[in-house]
Design a protein around this motif. Structure first.
Motif, PDB file in Angstrom:
ATOM      1  N   ALA A 126     106.818  52.038  37.456  1.00 30.19           N
ATOM      2  CA  ALA A 126     105.730  51.078  36.965  1.00 30.19           C
ATOM      3  C   ALA A 126     104.512  52.017  37.271  1.00 30.19           C
ATOM      4  CB  ALA A 126     105.837  49.868  37.840  1.00 30.19           C
ATOM      5  N   ILE A 127     103.599  51.701  36.207  1.00 35.19           N
ATOM      6  CA  ILE A 127     102.040  52.063  36.414  1.00 35.19           C
ATOM      7  C   ILE A 127     101.320  50.804  36.141  1.00 35.19           C
ATOM      8  CG2 ILE A 127     100.212  53.159  35.218  1.00 35.19           C
ATOM      9  CD1 ILE A 127     102.414  55.242  34.076  1.00 35.19           C
ATOM     10  N   VAL A 128     100.397  50.675  37.066  1.00 34.39           N
ATOM     11  CA  VAL A 128      99.470  49.317  37.111  1.00 34.39           C
ATOM     12  C   VAL A 128      98.144  49.783  37.123  1.00 34.39           C
ATOM     13  CG1 VAL A 128      98.690  47.208  38.026  1.00 34.39           C
ATOM     14  CG2 VAL A 128     101.127  47.956  38.367  1.00 34.39           C
ATOM     15  N   ASN A 129      97.361  49.610  36.064  1.00 35.53           N
ATOM     16  CA  ASN A 129      96.019  50.024  35.899  1.00 35.53           C
ATOM     17  C   ASN A 129      94.903  48.960  36.295  1.00 35.53           C
ATOM     18  OD1 ASN A 129      96.943  52.455  34.873  1.00 35.53           O
ATOM     19  ND2 ASN A 129      96.884  51.413  32.798  1.00 35.53           N
ATOM     20  N   THR A 130      94.063  49.502  37.073  1.00 40.69           N
ATOM     21  CA  THR A 130      93.049  48.112  37.456  1.00 40.69           C
ATOM     22  C   THR A 130      91.870  48.223  36.470  1.00 40.69           C
ATOM     23  OG1 THR A 130      93.396  48.577  39.762  1.00 40.69           O
ATOM     24  CG2 THR A 130      91.368  47.543  39.279  1.00 40.69           C
ATOM     25  N   CYS A 131      91.902  47.414  35.803  1.00 39.57           N
ATOM     26  CA  CYS A 131      90.856  47.169  34.299  1.00 39.57           C
ATOM     27  C   CYS A 131      89.944  46.400  35.128  1.00 39.57           C
ATOM     28  CB  CYS A 131      91.586  46.630  33.270  1.00 39.57           C
ATOM     29  SG  CYS A 131      90.781  46.661  31.796  1.00 39.57           S
ATOM     30  N   ASN A 174      92.831  42.485  35.066  1.00 37.45           N
ATOM     31  CA  ASN A 174      91.626  42.341  34.883  1.00 37.45           C
ATOM     32  C   ASN A 174      90.742  41.593  36.181  1.00 37.45           C
ATOM     33  OD1 ASN A 174      92.168  43.927  32.833  1.00 37.45           O
ATOM     34  ND2 ASN A 174      91.286  42.438  31.175  1.00 37.45           N
ATOM     35  N   PRO A 175      90.218  42.098  37.018  1.00 39.52           N
ATOM     36  CA  PRO A 175      89.742  41.245  38.113  1.00 39.52           C
ATOM     37  C   PRO A 175      88.300  40.635  37.627  1.00 39.52           C
ATOM     38  CG  PRO A 175      90.486  43.322  39.169  1.00 39.52           C
ATOM     39  CD  PRO A 175      90.412  43.597  37.571  1.00 39.52           C
ATOM     40  N   THR A 211      88.899  37.978  45.857  1.00 41.69           N
ATOM     41  CA  THR A 211      88.871  38.935  47.079  1.00 41.69           C
ATOM     42  C   THR A 211      89.817  40.121  46.446  1.00 41.69           C
ATOM     43  OG1 THR A 211      91.080  37.900  47.610  1.00 41.69           O
ATOM     44  CG2 THR A 211      88.830  36.896  48.444  1.00 41.69           C
ATOM     45  N   ALA A 212      89.583  41.172  47.270  1.00 41.71           N
ATOM     46  CA  ALA A 212      90.231  42.385  47.025  1.00 41.71           C
ATOM     47  C   ALA A 212      91.893  41.825  47.349  1.00 41.71           C
ATOM     48  CB  ALA A 212      89.932  43.326  48.135  1.00 41.71           C
ATOM     49  N   ALA A 213      92.088  41.385  48.340  1.00 45.41           N
ATOM     50  CA  ALA A 213      93.551  40.914  48.521  1.00 45.41           C
ATOM     51  C   ALA A 213      94.143  40.017  47.394  1.00 45.41           C
ATOM     52  CB  ALA A 213      93.684  39.886  49.876  1.00 45.41           C
ATOM     53  N   GLU A 214      93.382  39.362  46.779  1.00 46.30           N
ATOM     54  CA  GLU A 214      93.999  38.552  45.452  1.00 46.30           C
ATOM     55  C   GLU A 214      94.378  39.513  44.441  1.00 46.30           C
ATOM     56  OE1 GLU A 214      91.969  34.009  45.987  1.00 46.30           O
ATOM     57  OE2 GLU A 214      90.663  35.888  45.360  1.00 46.30           O
ATOM     58  N   VAL A 215      93.418  40.625  44.209  1.00 43.32           N
ATOM     59  CA  VAL A 215      93.793  41.522  43.288  1.00 43.32           C
ATOM     60  C   VAL A 215      94.878  42.371  43.552  1.00 43.32           C
ATOM     61  CG1 VAL A 215      92.558  43.436  41.759  1.00 43.32           C
ATOM     62  CG2 VAL A 215      91.476  41.484  42.576  1.00 43.32           C
ATOM     63  N   ALA A 216      95.153  42.825  44.883  1.00 44.41           N
ATOM     64  CA  ALA A 216      96.320  43.579  45.409  1.00 44.41           C
ATOM     65  C   ALA A 216      97.498  42.542  45.200  1.00 44.41           C
ATOM     66  CB  ALA A 216      96.100  43.804  46.816  1.00 44.41           C
ATOM     67  N   LEU A 235      96.793  41.050  33.105  1.00 39.34           N
ATOM     68  CA  LEU A 235      96.621  39.902  33.865  1.00 39.34           C
ATOM     69  C   LEU A 235      95.506  39.585  34.544  1.00 39.34           C
ATOM     70  CD1 LEU A 235      98.211  37.545  35.487  1.00 39.34           C
ATOM     71  CD2 LEU A 235      98.797  39.365  37.233  1.00 39.34           C
ATOM     72  N   ALA A 236      95.001  38.523  33.895  1.00 38.63           N
ATOM     73  CA  ALA A 236      93.428  37.838  34.703  1.00 38.63           C
ATOM     74  C   ALA A 236      93.654  37.740  36.135  1.00 38.63           C
ATOM     75  CB  ALA A 236      92.768  37.030  33.818  1.00 38.63           C
TER      76      ALA A 236
END
Length: 250
Positions: A126-131, A174-175, A211-216, A235-236
């Motif tokens: 899996a690859i997950v990109n932070t957009c 997408n944070p 929060t960073a934890a929510e995005v993680a 995913l927003a």
């Protein structure tokens, strides 16, 4: 035991903020975890720390190969590293455009390109990109940053299509505006940091920063083998900023 037990993960830009929170959560859930960053001084001993510069292809390839060699393969790549920019199209010169795109877009390509041969050997790749929310919402004075993240979102979908036959899932998060050291630096540079924080907070329907934890947590959800049917998804994680249109608070 966890769904990540026995799997290995590499997080770019994992030295602080969202990347650090993601690396910590992956390790907590059982993954062998590595962090790639230009500054690895504060990476905990629970992770393999690899210093590399995403603008240097040879550096990236060597780092990814080292991670796969020392951890026994690679199952998950989190493309989280990125840099910001402020201004309209009239404000950023060509050099800054090239610099931001080189990290946020081409840097993601370099890391993914280096990881693909290793991921192709995994049964849970899996690859997950932070957009960013900036990829699909027009934000003031974020022209260059928005362009880079719009490219990341489109690239995510193209990669998902290209690498599905290889068994590699590709998604992005997408944070909204997240409470991270990078955002704090933006606030510190504002004429009135408290007023700027209040403005950023008010534009999110939840009335608070992400929060960073929510995005993680969202990144780990997409990276998990339990999400094996999820690919090509954006995913927003933005407190409703993209999808909700609420009346003004009284």
């Amino acid at each position: 035991m966890s769904e990540f037990t026995g799997l290995t993960a590499l997080v770019t830009g994992g030295g602080a903020g969202i990347g650090a929170a993601t690396a910590a959560l992956l390790a907590e859930r059982g993954a062998g975890t590595a962090v790639l960053d230009r500054d690895v001084a504060h990476v905990p001993d629970t992770h393999l720390a690899v210093e590399a510069d995403l603008t240097d292809d040879a550096s990236v390839r060597a780092a990814v190969d080292r991670v796969a060699g020392e951890l026994g393969g690679l199952d998950i790549l989190v493309n989280n590293a990125g840099i910001g920019a402020q201004g309209t199209v009239a404000d950023n010169d060509d050099a800054e455009w090239h610099s931001v795109l080189d990290v946020n877009v081409v840097g993601l390509v370099r890391a993914s390109r280096a990881a693909l041969p290793h991921l192709a050997r995994s049964d849970h790749a899996a690859i997950v990109n932070t957009c960013s929310i900036a990829a699909w919402a027009g934000l003031p004075r974020r022209a260059l940053y928005s362009a880079s993240k719009g490219a990341v979102q489109s690239l995510t979908l193209a990669m998902a299509a290209d690498h599905l036959p290889d068994g590699i899932r590709v998604n992005c998060v997408n944070p909204g505006t997240a409470d991270t050291p990078w955002v704090q630096r933006l606030l510190d540079s504002a004429a009135d940091p408290e007023a700027e924080r209040a403005r950023l907070t008010a534009r999110q329907p939840t009335g608070r920063l992400v929060t960073a934890a929510e995005v993680a947590h969202a990144i780990c959800h997409l990276a998990s083998p339990l999400s094996s049917a999820t690919t090509g998804t954006v995913l927003a994680v933005d407190g409703g900023m993209h999808g909700l249109r609420l009346p003004p608070r009284s």
